[in-house]
Design a protein around this motif. Structure first.
Motif, short mmCIF file in Angstrom:
data_model
loop_
_atom_site.label_atom_id
_atom_site.label_comp_id
_atom_site.label_asym_id
_atom_site.label_seq_id
_atom_site.Cartn_x
_atom_site.Cartn_y
_atom_site.Cartn_z
N SER A 132 0.84 -1.20 0.00
CA SER A 132 0.00 0.00 0.00
C SER A 132 0.88 1.24 0.00
O SER A 132 1.66 1.45 0.93
N LEU A 157 -8.69 -5.68 2.74
CA LEU A 157 -9.83 -4.97 2.14
C LEU A 157 -10.90 -5.95 1.68
O LEU A 157 -12.10 -5.76 1.95
N PRO A 170 -6.25 -1.65 -4.84
CA PRO A 170 -6.61 -1.95 -3.44
C PRO A 170 -7.14 -3.37 -3.25
O PRO A 170 -7.00 -3.93 -2.17
N MET A 196 -9.52 4.17 -3.42
CA MET A 196 -10.89 3.67 -3.35
C MET A 196 -11.92 4.76 -3.66
O MET A 196 -13.03 4.45 -4.09
N ILE A 204 -4.43 4.19 0.07
CA ILE A 204 -5.46 3.23 -0.33
C ILE A 204 -6.85 3.88 -0.28
O ILE A 204 -7.73 3.55 -1.08
N GLN A 247 -5.25 -6.40 -1.72
CA GLN A 247 -5.05 -6.48 -0.27
C GLN A 247 -6.12 -7.38 0.33
O GLN A 247 -7.32 -7.11 0.21
#
Length: 227
Positions: free
Chosen positions: A11, A101, A95, A24, A20, A98
């Motif tokens: 990140s 997330l 993102p 988003m 991040i 990850q």
């Protein structure tokens, strides 16, 4: 200094602030807001056509009480698809590679479907843990197996999305590195490798859209079981 291929999945931060959140929020700015006019432009018309067809396909087999989920599932589909596709651009961050997330999206939504089933139809929800006509000696074993499979669902959702995108990005970077390294040594092989890279990029674009669709489709199937 040779960096790790997995550094692309870290990140990024700027002045100690993780980016991040910015990654988003940016996709929402790309979708035009429908106007109150009778005739919209082509982009808004195409967007409305896509959303209507997607919602119709997802919610046709679901009972009427489950249609309350239309807004959140359609929004989730657009968010995931935008994040996956934007992550394929140079100098961007994905993102959805990850696991934190993806699990943060999968666990609450899965838990909501389970709680809705336990609240509205507890007998049917618990009945999924034991298939009809099970022999008596197998009942405890099957209940344990079905309970484990129920709790593995959100893990499978998050890991599937993470693994597919991570594998695709890593493969693209490996083949791109091979093409650059081979260019001064074997130009012909480098050109062939670049063609493979182009085809793989097209495949990754398809995977980015399909994985977003699969994530929402599985959530809708879990909702269908509990509504």
């Amino acid at each position: 200094m040779i960096l790790s291929f997995f550094d692309q999945f870290m990140s990024p931060t700027l002045l100690g602030i993780p980016l991040i959140a910015v990654a988003m929020l940016i996709p929402w700015l790309l979708f035009p807001t429908p106007t109150n006019r009778w005739v919209n432009n082509r982009l808004i018309t195409l967007q409305s056509w896509f959303i209507n067809n997607f919602a119709k396909q997802i919610f046709t087999p679901i009972n009427k009480p489950g249609h309350k989920w239309a807004l959140i599932l359609v929004s989730l589909m657009l968010l995931l698809m935008s994040l996956n596709l934007l992550g394929l651009l140079p100098y961007t961050f994905t993102p959805t590679t990850q696991l934190s997330l993806n699990m943060g999206l999968a666990v609450p939504l899965w838990l909501a479907t389970v709680l809705i089933g336990l609240r509205n139809q507890p007998t049917a929800a618990l009945g999924h843990l034991l298939p009809e006509g099970t022999p008596t000696p197998l009942i405890p074993v099957l209940i344990i197996i079905e309970t484990i499979s129920l709790f593995i669902r959100p893990l499978a959702l998050g890991v599937r999305l993470t693994a597919n995108l991570t594998a695709g990005h890593l493969l693209i970077q490996l083949i791109a590195t091979a093409a650059f390294v081979l260019l001064p040594i074997m130009p012909t092989v480098s050109i062939l490798t670049s063609i493979v890279l182009f085809l793989l990029t097209l495949l990754e674009v398809a995977v980015a859209m399909i994985q977003a669709y699969v994530f929402v489709l599985l959530l809708s199937l879990y909702l269908q079981e509990n509504v």
